[in-house]
Design a protein around this motif. Structure first.
Motif, PDB file in Angstrom:
ATOM      1  N   UNK A 145      53.817   3.863  67.980  1.00  0.00           N
ATOM      2  CA  UNK A 145      53.307   3.298  66.724  1.00  0.00           C
ATOM      3  C   UNK A 145      52.150   2.346  66.966  1.00  0.00           C
ATOM      4  N   UNK A 146      52.268   1.527  68.007  1.00  0.00           N
ATOM      5  CA  UNK A 146      51.208   0.568  68.295  1.00  0.00           C
ATOM      6  C   UNK A 146      49.949   1.278  68.771  1.00  0.00           C
ATOM      7  N   UNK A 177      59.394  13.246  73.298  1.00  0.00           N
ATOM      8  CA  UNK A 177      58.257  14.176  73.223  1.00  0.00           C
ATOM      9  C   UNK A 177      57.248  13.833  72.128  1.00  0.00           C
ATOM     10  N   UNK A 178      57.737  13.509  70.931  1.00  0.00           N
ATOM     11  CA  UNK A 178      56.817  13.189  69.835  1.00  0.00           C
ATOM     12  C   UNK A 178      56.006  11.945  70.150  1.00  0.00           C
ATOM     13  N   UNK A 179      56.663  10.932  70.723  1.00  0.00           N
ATOM     14  CA  UNK A 179      55.974   9.688  71.067  1.00  0.00           C
ATOM     15  C   UNK A 179      54.991   9.920  72.213  1.00  0.00           C
ATOM     16  N   UNK A 184      49.441  10.266  74.025  1.00  0.00           N
ATOM     17  CA  UNK A 184      48.408  11.073  74.686  1.00  0.00           C
ATOM     18  C   UNK A 184      47.210  11.268  73.762  1.00  0.00           C
ATOM     19  N   UNK A 185      47.482  11.545  72.476  1.00  0.00           N
ATOM     20  CA  UNK A 185      46.383  11.712  71.515  1.00  0.00           C
ATOM     21  C   UNK A 185      45.583  10.428  71.383  1.00  0.00           C
ATOM     22  N   UNK A 186      46.291   9.304  71.343  1.00  0.00           N
ATOM     23  CA  UNK A 186      45.605   8.015  71.197  1.00  0.00           C
ATOM     24  C   UNK A 186      44.705   7.734  72.393  1.00  0.00           C
TER      25      UNK A 186
END
Length: 201
Positions: A145-146, A177-179, A184-186
């Motif tokens: 989230x951060x 996995x979702x986190x 990774x996207x961030x």
């Protein structure tokens, strides 16, 4: 809590909201926050209740604790309610209490600001500084989230980014996995000028 009331009891919920909106000055900060949370959970946009409760929140803002502030920010974001006077007051109070914010509260506050695309530079600077100090204590969801918060707002702070990267590597085996995908996207988004608000769909 009001949020556990089933949809079949909607008239009761409306009555409770009406009653609360008539005497918001009698409610403590935690109760005001609980009303907003309940309204957000059930997506009830009750104009008279919201107007009365927000007015009292603004008046009583100095008494709000970090947990209530973070929960209130989540409620506003969940209702897509961009109330600038309330956001400004919450920012001032949050800044005053920033040293007392725990990881989950920091992550929640940042997530809400990013979701609302709120322009609160001083507050974001303070959150960034606190994250840099305490990122190692963040759990999987807090890290995701951060990271999403700062990437979405295109907020750059090398010290904070390094702290988040270090924490992610430290807790790599614990990341869901979702986190993991969000983090990774961030990390990739920081290398590009374009930031997609919904990286995972």
């Amino acid at each position: 809590s009001l949020a556990v009331i089933s949809s079949q009891e909607q008239p009761l919920l409306e009555m409770l909201m009406d009653s609360a909106s008539e005497v918001p000055e009698l409610l403590e900060p935690e109760a005001l926050g609980a009303l907003m949370w309940s309204a957000a959970m059930l997506q009830i946009h009750h104009p008279s209740m919201l107007e009365a409760v927000i007015a009292m929140i603004i008046e009583k803002a100095p008494k709000f604790e970090p947990q209530t502030l973070s929960g209130l920010a989540w409620s506003l974001a969940s209702m897509n309610l961009h109330h600038q006077p309330l956001l400004d007051v919450m920012a001032v109070t949050s800044l005053q209490q920033m040293a007392r914010f725990r990881p989950r509260q920091l992550a929640g506050l940042g997530w809400a600001l990013a979701t609302l695309e709120a322009q609160q530079q001083h507050l974001m600077e303070a959150i960034s500084e606190r994250v840099a100090e305490s990122a190692d204590d963040f759990n999987s969801q807090d890290l995701a989230n951060t990271s999403w918060c700062f990437a979405t707002l295109a907020w750059r702070d090398v010290t904070m980014e390094r702290a988040l990267s270090r924490a992610a590597m430290l807790h790599a085996s614990e990341l869901r996995p979702q986190h993991l995908a969000t983090i990774a996207w961030c990390a990739a988004a920081r290398l590009n000028s374009h930031v997609n608000k919904h990286p995972l769909g």
